[in-house]
Scaffold this motif. Structure first.
Motif, PDB file in Angstrom:
ATOM      1  N   GLU A  85      23.752  -7.702  -5.360  1.00 61.66           N
ATOM      2  CA  GLU A  85      22.294  -7.840  -4.986  1.00 61.66           C
ATOM      3  C   GLU A  85      21.801  -8.605  -6.100  1.00 61.66           C
ATOM      4  OE1 GLU A  85      20.909  -3.894  -4.836  1.00 61.66           O
ATOM      5  OE2 GLU A  85      21.335  -3.512  -2.843  1.00 61.66           O
ATOM      6  N   LYS A  86      22.300  -8.420  -7.442  1.00 60.92           N
ATOM      7  CA  LYS A  86      21.724  -9.405  -8.647  1.00 60.92           C
ATOM      8  C   LYS A  86      21.970 -10.615  -8.522  1.00 60.92           C
ATOM      9  CE  LYS A  86      22.468  -7.171 -12.353  1.00 60.92           C
ATOM     10  NZ  LYS A  86      23.210  -6.599 -13.662  1.00 60.92           N
ATOM     11  N   ALA A  87      23.185 -10.968  -7.559  1.00 57.77           N
ATOM     12  CA  ALA A  87      23.541 -12.423  -7.570  1.00 57.77           C
ATOM     13  C   ALA A  87      22.440 -13.138  -6.466  1.00 57.77           C
ATOM     14  CB  ALA A  87      24.855 -12.671  -7.164  1.00 57.77           C
ATOM     15  N   VAL A  88      22.147 -12.474  -5.506  1.00 60.29           N
ATOM     16  CA  VAL A  88      21.175 -12.843  -4.555  1.00 60.29           C
ATOM     17  C   VAL A  88      19.759 -12.951  -5.073  1.00 60.29           C
ATOM     18  CG1 VAL A  88      20.023 -12.404  -2.162  1.00 60.29           C
ATOM     19  CG2 VAL A  88      22.640 -12.219  -2.440  1.00 60.29           C
ATOM     20  N   GLU A  89      19.407 -11.737  -5.975  1.00 56.55           N
ATOM     21  CA  GLU A  89      18.197 -11.862  -6.489  1.00 56.55           C
ATOM     22  C   GLU A  89      17.918 -12.990  -7.476  1.00 56.55           C
ATOM     23  OE1 GLU A  89      17.940  -7.953  -8.411  1.00 56.55           O
ATOM     24  OE2 GLU A  89      17.352  -6.940  -6.285  1.00 56.55           O
ATOM     25  N   LYS A  90      18.951 -13.218  -8.178  1.00 56.13           N
ATOM     26  CA  LYS A  90      19.005 -14.451  -9.097  1.00 56.13           C
ATOM     27  C   LYS A  90      18.735 -15.830  -8.485  1.00 56.13           C
ATOM     28  CE  LYS A  90      21.513 -16.742 -13.025  1.00 56.13           C
ATOM     29  NZ  LYS A  90      22.687 -16.942 -13.550  1.00 56.13           N
ATOM     30  N   ILE A  91      19.374 -16.064  -7.124  1.00 52.83           N
ATOM     31  CA  ILE A  91      19.250 -17.499  -6.549  1.00 52.83           C
ATOM     32  C   ILE A  91      17.830 -17.160  -5.787  1.00 52.83           C
ATOM     33  CG2 ILE A  91      20.029 -18.415  -4.723  1.00 52.83           C
ATOM     34  CD1 ILE A  91      22.820 -17.242  -5.228  1.00 52.83           C
ATOM     35  N   LEU A  92      17.476 -16.172  -5.331  1.00 52.10           N
ATOM     36  CA  LEU A  92      15.946 -16.301  -4.424  1.00 52.10           C
ATOM     37  C   LEU A  92      14.998 -16.113  -5.455  1.00 52.10           C
ATOM     38  CD1 LEU A  92      17.245 -14.502  -1.302  1.00 52.10           C
ATOM     39  CD2 LEU A  92      16.682 -16.941  -1.363  1.00 52.10           C
ATOM     40  N   ARG A  93      15.078 -15.471  -6.564  1.00 49.70           N
ATOM     41  CA  ARG A  93      14.065 -14.781  -7.404  1.00 49.70           C
ATOM     42  C   ARG A  93      13.213 -13.944  -6.762  1.00 49.70           C
ATOM     43  NH1 ARG A  93      12.494 -20.238  -8.685  1.00 49.70           N
ATOM     44  NH2 ARG A  93      14.507 -21.220  -9.246  1.00 49.70           N
ATOM     45  N   ILE A  94      13.792 -12.930  -5.662  1.00 46.10           N
ATOM     46  CA  ILE A  94      13.172 -11.936  -4.927  1.00 46.10           C
ATOM     47  C   ILE A  94      13.935 -10.938  -4.939  1.00 46.10           C
ATOM     48  CG2 ILE A  94      12.411 -11.266  -2.806  1.00 46.10           C
ATOM     49  CD1 ILE A  94      11.680 -14.249  -2.015  1.00 46.10           C
ATOM     50  N   LYS A  95      13.472  -9.759  -5.345  1.00 48.62           N
ATOM     51  CA  LYS A  95      14.122  -8.456  -4.989  1.00 48.62           C
ATOM     52  C   LYS A  95      14.681  -7.999  -3.726  1.00 48.62           C
ATOM     53  CE  LYS A  95      14.348  -4.042  -7.402  1.00 48.62           C
ATOM     54  NZ  LYS A  95      15.950  -4.224  -7.618  1.00 48.62           N
ATOM     55  N   VAL A  96      16.192  -7.669  -3.715  1.00 43.42           N
ATOM     56  CA  VAL A  96      16.720  -7.083  -2.475  1.00 43.42           C
ATOM     57  C   VAL A  96      16.157  -5.653  -2.428  1.00 43.42           C
ATOM     58  CG1 VAL A  96      18.609  -6.434  -1.442  1.00 43.42           C
ATOM     59  CG2 VAL A  96      18.766  -8.635  -2.923  1.00 43.42           C
ATOM     60  N   LYS A  97      15.822  -5.472  -1.268  1.00 33.78           N
ATOM     61  CA  LYS A  97      15.143  -4.023  -1.015  1.00 33.78           C
ATOM     62  C   LYS A  97      16.398  -3.132  -0.421  1.00 33.78           C
ATOM     63  CE  LYS A  97      11.661  -3.815   1.942  1.00 33.78           C
ATOM     64  NZ  LYS A  97      10.577  -3.889   3.127  1.00 33.78           N
ATOM     65  N   SER A  98      17.478  -3.953   0.541  1.00 37.43           N
ATOM     66  CA  SER A  98      18.485  -2.909   1.007  1.00 37.43           C
ATOM     67  C   SER A  98      19.770  -3.886   1.270  1.00 37.43           C
ATOM     68  CB  SER A  98      18.153  -2.169   2.166  1.00 37.43           C
ATOM     69  OG  SER A  98      17.554  -2.864   3.221  1.00 37.43           O
ATOM     70  N   LEU A  99      20.810  -3.388   1.721  1.00 33.65           N
ATOM     71  CA  LEU A  99      21.950  -4.167   2.068  1.00 33.65           C
ATOM     72  C   LEU A  99      22.527  -3.181   3.128  1.00 33.65           C
ATOM     73  CD1 LEU A  99      24.637  -5.473  -0.368  1.00 33.65           C
ATOM     74  CD2 LEU A  99      25.152  -4.342   1.538  1.00 33.65           C
ATOM     75  N   HIS A 100      22.994  -4.089   3.931  1.00 37.53           N
ATOM     76  CA  HIS A 100      23.687  -3.259   5.238  1.00 37.53           C
ATOM     77  C   HIS A 100      25.052  -4.484   5.215  1.00 37.53           C
ATOM     78  CE1 HIS A 100      19.986  -1.255   5.912  1.00 37.53           C
ATOM     79  NE2 HIS A 100      19.424  -2.549   5.597  1.00 37.53           N
ATOM     80  N   THR A 101      25.966  -3.513   5.906  1.00 41.44           N
ATOM     81  CA  THR A 101      27.377  -4.413   6.158  1.00 41.44           C
ATOM     82  C   THR A 101      28.135  -3.661   7.154  1.00 41.44           C
ATOM     83  OG1 THR A 101      29.230  -5.262   5.042  1.00 41.44           O
ATOM     84  CG2 THR A 101      28.741  -3.011   4.330  1.00 41.44           C
ATOM     85  N   ASP A 102      28.917  -4.596   7.896  1.00 37.47           N
ATOM     86  CA  ASP A 102      29.997  -3.936   8.901  1.00 37.47           C
ATOM     87  C   ASP A 102      30.874  -5.086   8.776  1.00 37.47           C
ATOM     88  OD1 ASP A 102      31.337  -2.246  10.608  1.00 37.47           O
ATOM     89  OD2 ASP A 102      30.078  -2.646  12.210  1.00 37.47           O
ATOM     90  N   ILE A 103      32.312  -4.646   9.258  1.00 36.05           N
ATOM     91  CA  ILE A 103      33.385  -5.396   9.291  1.00 36.05           C
ATOM     92  C   ILE A 103      34.115  -5.184  10.815  1.00 36.05           C
ATOM     93  CG2 ILE A 103      34.876  -3.875   8.192  1.00 36.05           C
ATOM     94  CD1 ILE A 103      36.056  -6.354   6.651  1.00 36.05           C
ATOM     95  N   SER A 104      34.604  -6.385  11.179  1.00 32.08           N
ATOM     96  CA  SER A 104      35.403  -6.131  12.309  1.00 32.08           C
ATOM     97  C   SER A 104      36.718  -6.053  12.108  1.00 32.08           C
ATOM     98  CB  SER A 104      35.322  -7.266  13.489  1.00 32.08           C
ATOM     99  OG  SER A 104      36.103  -7.112  14.397  1.00 32.08           O
ATOM    100  N   THR A 105      37.515  -5.012  12.598  1.00 31.40           N
ATOM    101  CA  THR A 105      39.216  -5.136  12.056  1.00 31.40           C
ATOM    102  C   THR A 105      39.700  -5.780  13.391  1.00 31.40           C
ATOM    103  OG1 THR A 105      39.267  -2.893  13.137  1.00 31.40           O
ATOM    104  CG2 THR A 105      38.971  -2.928  10.922  1.00 31.40           C
ATOM    105  N   VAL A 106      39.134  -6.377  14.229  1.00 33.69           N
ATOM    106  CA  VAL A 106      39.855  -7.025  15.059  1.00 33.69           C
ATOM    107  C   VAL A 106      39.668  -8.507  14.761  1.00 33.69           C
ATOM    108  CG1 VAL A 106      39.817  -7.878  17.686  1.00 33.69           C
ATOM    109  CG2 VAL A 106      39.286  -5.401  16.950  1.00 33.69           C
ATOM    110  N   THR A 107      38.626  -9.090  14.370  1.00 34.76           N
ATOM    111  CA  THR A 107      38.490 -10.331  14.119  1.00 34.76           C
ATOM    112  C   THR A 107      38.717 -10.798  12.748  1.00 34.76           C
ATOM    113  OG1 THR A 107      36.239 -10.409  14.023  1.00 34.76           O
ATOM    114  CG2 THR A 107      36.807 -10.794  16.163  1.00 34.76           C
TER     115      THR A 107
END
Length: 127
Positions: A85-107
């Motif tokens: 989140e800190k890395a993204v905030e540094k690039i955009l200069r905007i605070k991250v509100k939330s992070l969501h993720t998923d991963i496919s074990t097939v692909t």
């Protein structure tokens, strides 16, 4: 200060996520692409699973392997979430509100979605 294009900023985000994956997760993706959409950043990573994880996720070999790989990967990302989140905030200069993720074990593809407190309004052009 020179304004960056949307494409340049998206590339910076991709590079930051690749660096995080290599340094924190131990292996980087084969391909990464980021997209800024309104107040969201979508990051698509291809081929992030190790050979061992792919073997474990093989449904014919291990009944619960897919769920185990998903749970471990999500738990690891949660541990490193503040860094990412800190890395993204540094690039955009905007605070991250939330992070969501998923991963496919097939692909072996992972999606990370950041929602921001506001839409970035820092682009000269949309390329």
């Amino acid at each position: 200060m020179t304004e960056k294009t949307k494409g340049q900023i998206e590339a910076e985000i991709s590079e930051a996520v690749i660096k995080f994956e290599k340094e924190f997760m131990g292996r980087g993706p084969l391909e990464t692409k980021s997209y800024i959409i309104d107040d969201m950043v979508l990051v698509r990573l291809k081929n992030v699973l190790t050979q061992a994880e792919l073997k474990l996720a093989d449904i014919h070999e291990h009944k619960d392997g897919r769920e185990l790989v998903k749970r471990i990967r999500i738990a690891l990302l949660e541990q490193g979430r503040p860094l990412l989140e800190k890395a993204v905030e540094k690039i955009l200069r905007i605070k991250v509100k939330s992070l969501h993720t998923d991963i496919s074990t097939v692909t072996g593809e992972r999606i990370i979605l950041f929602t921001l407190v506001s839409a970035p309004g820092i682009y000269l052009d949309k390329n």
